[in-house]
Motif scaffolding. Structure first.
Motif, short mmCIF file in Angstrom:
data_model
loop_
_atom_site.label_atom_id
_atom_site.label_comp_id
_atom_site.label_asym_id
_atom_site.label_seq_id
_atom_site.Cartn_x
_atom_site.Cartn_y
_atom_site.Cartn_z
N ILE A 99 -8.58 -11.97 1.66
CA ILE A 99 -8.15 -11.50 0.82
C ILE A 99 -6.33 -11.14 1.73
CG2 ILE A 99 -8.06 -9.04 -0.06
CD1 ILE A 99 -9.81 -11.12 -1.77
N THR A 100 -5.32 -10.90 0.65
CA THR A 100 -4.21 -10.91 1.55
C THR A 100 -3.12 -9.97 0.78
OG1 THR A 100 -3.00 -12.30 -0.04
CG2 THR A 100 -3.77 -13.48 2.13
N LEU A 101 -2.14 -9.91 1.69
CA LEU A 101 -1.36 -8.45 1.28
C LEU A 101 -0.63 -9.00 -0.40
CD1 LEU A 101 0.12 -5.89 1.66
CD2 LEU A 101 1.76 -7.22 2.49
N GLY A 102 -0.91 -10.78 -1.03
CA GLY A 102 -0.31 -11.39 -1.70
C GLY A 102 -1.05 -11.26 -3.00
N ASP A 103 -2.21 -10.73 -2.21
CA ASP A 103 -3.11 -10.85 -3.66
C ASP A 103 -3.36 -9.15 -4.07
OD1 ASP A 103 -4.17 -13.30 -2.98
OD2 ASP A 103 -5.97 -12.76 -1.49
N LYS A 120 -0.29 -7.73 -3.84
CA LYS A 120 0.73 -8.01 -5.21
C LYS A 120 0.50 -8.47 -6.66
CE LYS A 120 5.00 -8.44 -3.67
NZ LYS A 120 6.43 -9.12 -3.38
N GLY A 121 -0.13 -9.30 -6.74
CA GLY A 121 -0.49 -9.52 -7.30
C GLY A 121 -1.65 -8.88 -8.67
N THR A 122 -2.57 -8.50 -7.67
CA THR A 122 -3.68 -7.44 -8.86
C THR A 122 -2.80 -6.73 -9.32
OG1 THR A 122 -5.16 -7.75 -7.54
CG2 THR A 122 -5.45 -6.40 -8.33
N SER A 168 -11.04 -9.56 5.02
CA SER A 168 -9.98 -8.58 5.13
C SER A 168 -10.01 -7.97 3.26
CB SER A 168 -8.91 -9.23 5.08
OG SER A 168 -8.27 -10.76 4.21
N PHE A 181 -8.24 -5.33 0.62
CA PHE A 181 -6.81 -4.66 -0.01
C PHE A 181 -7.50 -2.72 -0.61
CE2 PHE A 181 -6.60 -7.30 -3.50
CZ PHE A 181 -6.70 -6.65 -4.54
N MET A 197 -3.04 -3.31 3.00
CA MET A 197 -5.02 -3.68 3.37
C MET A 197 -5.64 -2.90 3.87
SD MET A 197 -3.58 -7.09 2.37
CE MET A 197 -5.62 -7.92 3.18
N GLU A 236 -3.27 -1.07 6.88
CA GLU A 236 -1.84 -1.31 7.52
C GLU A 236 -2.49 -2.77 7.42
OE1 GLU A 236 -0.37 1.26 10.09
OE2 GLU A 236 0.98 -0.65 10.05
N PRO A 237 -1.23 -3.01 6.53
CA PRO A 237 0.15 -2.84 6.24
C PRO A 237 -0.06 -1.64 4.98
CG PRO A 237 0.29 -5.27 6.37
CD PRO A 237 -1.11 -5.08 6.08
N SER A 238 0.61 -0.66 4.78
CA SER A 238 0.36 -0.15 3.52
C SER A 238 1.95 0.82 2.62
CB SER A 238 0.63 1.00 3.93
OG SER A 238 -0.44 1.89 5.37
#
Lengths: 339, 796
Positions: free
Chosen positions: A220-224, A226-228, A304, A306, A287, A254-256
């Motif tokens: 799972i990524t920060l991009g996910d 954002k997408g959600t 990982s 979010f 995350m 973190e990151p927030s």
């Protein structure tokens, strides 16, 4: 005899023409065609005719009868139509009079908002879970990596029941409770009541509603994230809405980031809803902090995730341009009926 | 954190318009709250020199000034008394515009021509709280000479933009100009220019004159002291005052202003003691004695606790470490020699001290959040440099620096691929290094991993995830591609409980009931208002330790008080009808240190002209039937204190009490100031949830006709309709399809204390058409039973 028949025909037709109502017409029919009717009487007299005359007169008599019947039928239809017109006219009502009043109950605007949010996230595969309103310091702070000296732990910020038990100040408690119980993949939302030691005024309430979201899986990524959230925002505020993903800081991610949406009212030009900035602060997210995963027995090296949390009251207030949060809990029926 | 843009530009090359800078800073993590245009709207103000002051012939309180504005000599009438010949002042000339859109025109004041106005700081738009003591009343008198007639705004650099940043708790280093400048440099890809600090000093050495001993090494991590001789306390120069004012700090005098200036610049709180008021030559940092008294410089005598760290000399306390200095050693106008303190105090200890004393200062707030120990000497030197620069004192040659455990830069190892995995990016290692270096984090690639050296002011960087944020935010969160999570299949949806809650709300909505929501906490007095029995479980509350007030001090044990509150509010506001319900939790204590039971309850309330007990009962029945619950009955309840004894019933489902409904007791109505009869129900929602039947199967529609029969029986008044219906139900056999009460009659032809009850019964056979005999047999049996068991007689 023939002449008599013809004159009968003429007088019958004239009477039929004069008839205005169905009753008058029926009288005319009985008078000429009834068992004792005039035509019937004439026909009864046929027996006295010579065999030569009989077919001729018979033919004329039949023609007269058919002609009278035809006139009767036509007149009947004519009168029926007129009578229907009359009836309809007499039944005319004032359609501008008010309709009958039905009592329609509505869900509270906050529930309506929550329902909308739930539907959006359920559509993305999220399960709805619930957590207790009274919870422990562990679930509310410690497990969420909140520093021991974080100001939100103060009595001036959070309501306590005992030293270890409190009224949760966010729905993030449910993150921990969920991760303790479930193995990844986890994809949940949790709406509910939260409490903070704020004196009620137009923008503060000691009780408010939040919606928490949590996704944990491999990769799972920060991009996910954002997408959600982009899907959510476009559903909730409309397809043209833009979002701004600003770095921020929370102990449990973190990151927030904080997310702003372009103002649905002015589309970013600046208005009273967005206080001129063109943007509306929507939510905090990030995350899941590796310490939080570890606290729940999930290996941050393998998984990982979010998480995000948003104030529902604020969303609803923005959406309906409600300027005083206290209205939400006064429950004036005239307020509730507006939604 | 207020950042004047012109000051910021001293450290970083910024060419962008401020709005663009603000947007970029926000997107890299330093959120901009506001941008204030300082001095906006002020024009036509020039530098003037007062050449002469004459009395006004017609007014005692006014004077006539001859003001030289370079090319012209103006005559200006003023009421100010703080000016003298030779003063340099801001002059608003004819056509000028001042703060608050005040327009200045040539005119006459009590018969004398006045060609402009001498301005105060207030008129120049400076907030009252930021105006120094000297400038509070009267004209703004400048402390030095400026070119006459020059544009005031230009000459003293008055016009500026001030950005207010929201600084998150993990970045106390950004509570400084240098910290913000570092972020700006990283954001813009520029290099930061730090101040070049150099202190000349005089022959004398501070270390010969004074000593510092840290006894409390937990409370004090480092203590730097410098001594300054022969200081001249006066107003600080205009440029410094301007920067302080724009940053939200009120100018006081040169020494205080310099320490504040350096605090704003570096984030290091500083304190100046009057050296001559210190006994002996030793500064001792030690714990206070419990109960000791100490007068802080705000004039308040405070009682100390043994946990508090104090700065002391051989005889007495001088300051509460990191919080506030003492009145006795305060710098005054008479001060000649100074001991400058630049120390590092433990954040937890300072926070506790500040909390215990109820005393929050700029210094205590900063120390509580964390101040880098390695700043102390730099900041002290910067103060000394400014003192030398302004020529207001002689700095002794060396610094006394006690620093037992020097804080070193941290080494951390980061995997670039893990960073990309967390962010969902493909950032090259080279770019990562560049980003880290822009944040002054040294990074070297060793065997595929980054060895990072983190400066001591970045305590927030501890884990790989922290670096993901650093790299992500400078790379730009906004350019990270938005994706949807892949991976294992997950099924979304609501729990059964929630689905049933939705269903319940839908059913009640359909019957015209609005949902209400009310606070989970209530006043403990509410149980008295609804007359709950003295030994009731509802009096056992989950109590808040720190409630806002009595009104919200315990968790509710029932939903009824809030609902009655809401009904009362609606009645008071002349809302004629009300149908409402709340579905929420009640709280019942469990054991000590255990979380309480949180039980779902449903409360329904109704009032209005057309409403009565049976509206409410109908709603409850509708809800039950709509939930697939058929096995319920109502029994009269005569002893519930909240309800009218003759108009209250308990609801039983499958033999268990599931709730109570009734007309609110007149005394309870009184307690809530209700003037309209109100009807309320309280139901145990967990029972409804447990018994609700969600799955249903289809029953074929009837093929054969029904036969209906009516009857009316006369019965004693006290016989419940429920008893008749039980007989009908028990004796109806398989052919009784349904029955309906259609009339109850009392009066003519019916003897007193009796009533006539009339029913319609519908019979139907599923396999054939019924005959009269079939129906008669059953109907007769029912009537016979009613006669025998209830003493009823068939009415003709």
């Amino acid at each position: 005899m023939e002449a008599k028949l013809k004159s009968l025909e003429a007088s019958a037709k004239s009477e039929i023409d004069k008839a205005i109502t169905s009753d008058e017409l029926e009288k005319a029919r009985v008078k000429y065609l009834g068992k004792k009717g005039e035509l019937t009487e004439v026909l009864r007299g046929m027996g006295s005719l010579s065999p030569e005359e009989r077919p001729i007169v018979g033919k004329v008599a039949n023609e007269v009868r058919a002609s009278i019947e035809a006139s009767l039928q036509a007149a009947k239809e004519n009168i029926k139509g007129k009578e229907l017109q009359q009836k309809l006219k007499s039944e005319t009502i004032d359609v501008t009079m008010p309709g009958k009043q039905f009592k329609i109950g509505k869900k509270h605007p906050l529930t309506q908002g929550m329902d909308e949010l739930k539907d959006i996230f359920i559509g993305m595969g999220f399960k709805v879970v619930e957590g207790p309103e009274v919870d422990t310091v562990y679930y509310n702070f410690d497990a969420l990596n909140s520093p021991k000296n974080h100001p939100s732990r103060d009595m001036s910020d959070t309501f306590y029941i005992t030293e270890d038990i409190l009224l949760r100040c966010h729905t993030s408690t449910v993150q921990i409770r969920t991760m303790e119980k479930l193995k990844p993949p986890i994809r949940i939302i949790s709406p509910g009541r939260c409490f903070r030691n704020d004196t009620p005024d137009a923008t503060h309430s000691p009780m408010f509603y939040q919606l928490e979201g949590l996704v944990v899986d491999k990769g799972i990524t920060l991009g996910d994230l954002k997408g959600t959230l982009e899907v959510f925002v476009k559903h909730f505020f409309g397809g043209h809405t833009k979002i701004k993903f600003r770095p921020h800081n929370f102990p449990f991610t973190e990151p927030s980031a904080e997310v702003d949406a372009s103002c649905f009212k002015c589309s970013g030009e600046g208005c009273s809803v967005c206080k001129g900035s063109g943007w509306i602060e929507l939510l905090g997210c990030g995350m899941v902090h590796p310490n939080v995963l570890s606290n729940c027995g999930i290996d941050p090296e393998v998984y990982s995730g979010f998480a995000f949390g948003m104030g529902i009251d604020r969303l609803i207030m923005n959406k309906y341009e409600i300027d005083d949060i206290r209205l939400l809990f006064e429950n004036d029926i005239r307020f509730l009926n507006q939604f | 954190m207020l950042v004047p843009v012109k000051w910021l530009k001293e450290y970083v090359n910024i060419q962008l318009p401020t709005k663009e800078l603000a947007d970029k800073m926000t997107m890299s993590g330093s959120k901009v709250e506001t941008i204030e245009a300082f001095g906006e709207g002020i024009e036509g103000v020039v530098i003037g020199k007062i050449e002469g002051i004459l009395p006004h012939p017609n007014a005692d309180k006014l004077v006539i000034c001859k003001v030289n504005i370079g090319e012209e000599m103006l005559q200006i009438v003023t009421g100010a008394s703080n000016i003298k010949e030779g003063d340099y002042v801001p002059v608003a000339i004819d056509g000028a515009r001042l703060a608050g859109n005040l327009k200045i025109k040539k005119g006459k004041l009590r018969g004398e021509v006045s060609e402009g106005m001498l301005c105060s700081q207030d008129e120049m738009g400076i907030a009252k709280g930021l105006i120094s003591e000297e400038n509070k009343d009267g004209i703004w008198v400048l402390e030095q000479e400026y070119p006459l007639g020059a544009d005031f705004m230009e000459v003293i650099n008055f016009k500026d933009e001030v950005i207010e940043f929201e600084i998150t708790s993990n970045r106390p280093d950004c509570l400084s100009m240098v910290g913000i400048a570092r972020e700006a440099a990283a954001t813009l890809g520029e290099k930061i220019e730090y101040p070049h600090i150099r202190v000349n000093g005089i022959e004398e050495k501070a270390s010969d004159k004074a000593k510092v001993i840290i006894e409390d090494t937990e409370g004090c991590l480092r203590y730097v002291a410098r001594l300054i001789k022969n200081v001249e306390i006066k107003e600080s120069p205009q440029w410094m005052q301007q920067r302080l004012i724009k940053a939200g700090v009120r100018p006081i005098n040169n020494i205080v202003d310099i320490t504040n200036y350096v605090m704003l610049e570096y984030g290091q709180p500083l304190h100046a003691f009057d050296l001559d008021k210190i006994s002996g030559d030793t500064i001792i940092i030690k714990k206070s004695k419990e109960g000791e008294k100490f007068k802080t410089l705000d004039g308040v005598e405070r009682t100390l606790k043994a946990t508090m760290t104090m700065i002391a000399d051989k005889d007495k306390n001088l300051a509460i470490a990191g919080v506030m200095g003492g009145e006795e050693s305060e710098v005054t106008k008479a001060t000649k020699n100074i001991l400058l303190e630049s120390a590092s105090f433990d954040n937890d200890n300072t926070r506790n001290t500040s909390k215990l004393l109820g005393l929050r200062t700029e210094a205590s707030t900063r120390f509580s959040k964390g101040v880098d120990s390695n700043l102390a000497l730099t900041a002290a030197n910067r103060v000394c440099q400014l003192i030398e620069m302004l020529e207001i004192g002689e700095v002794l040659r060396d610094a006394i620096d006690v620093y037992p455990n020097k804080k070193e830069n941290r080494q951390l190892c980061i995997r670039p691929n893990r960073i990309n995995e967390l962010l969902g990016t493909n950032i090259e290692v080279g770019e990562m290094i560049k980003i880290l270096e822009s944040l002054e984090i040294e990074a070297n690639l060793i065997e595929g991993k980054l060895q990072a050296t983190v400066p001591t002011y970045r305590d927030d960087l501890q884990l790989e995830a922290d670096f993901a944020e650093e790299i992500g935010r400078i790379y730009g969160f906004d350019v990270i591609p938005a994706t949807m999570a892949r991976g294992n299949i997950v099924v979304g949806g609501k729990t059964n409980g929630e689905a049933f809650e939705d269903k319940t709300k839908q059913l009640l909505n359909a019957m015209g009931f609005n949902e209400v929501l009310s606070y989970s906490f209530v006043s403990p007095k509410t149980v008295d208002k609804i007359k709950v029995d003295s030994n009731s479980i509802k009096r056992n509350f989950v109590k808040l330790l720190n409630p806002l007030g009595d009104e919200t001090s315990v968790m509710r044990t029932g939903l009824l008080p809030n609902l009655l509150e809401i009904i009362s509010r609606n009645q008071n506001r002349n809302n004629h009808d009300f149908r409402g319900f709340e579905l929420g939790k009640i709280f019942i204590p469990k054991g000590e240190n255990q979380l309480p039971f949180e039980l779902p309850q449903l409360a329904i309330g109704v009032y209005g002209e057309a409403e009565d007990f049976f509206t409410l009962k109908g709603a409850v029945e509708g809800l039950l039937k709509g939930s697939g619950i058929d096995d319920f009955e109502f029994e009269a309840e005569k002893n519930h204190p909240t309800y009218h004894p003759g108009r209250c019933a308990n609801l039983f489902i499958g033999g268990n009490v599931a709730g109570t409904l009734g007309e609110i007791h007149p005394e309870v109505m009184n307690n809530y100031s209700l003037d309209k009869k109100s009807y309320c129900a309280e139901l145990d929602f967990s029972i409804l949830l447990a018994l609700a039947r969600v799955d249903r199967s289809y029953k074929p529609l009837p093929k054969y006709p029904a036969i209906t029969r009516d009857f009316a029986v006369v019965l004693k008044e006290e016989i419940y309709v429920k008893d008749i219906e039980k007989i009908i139900r028990d004796n109806g056999g398989s052919i009784l399809e349904s029955f309906r009460l259609f009339d109850i009659y009392r009066g003519n032809q019916i003897s007193e204390d009796h009533k006539s009850v009339a029913y319609t019964l519908t019979y139907r056979h599923s396999q054939r058409t019924l005959t009269d005999e079939d129906v008669n047999k059953v109907q007769d049996r029912i009537l016979k039973k009613i006669e025998d068991e209830l003493g009823g007689s068939l009415r003709d």
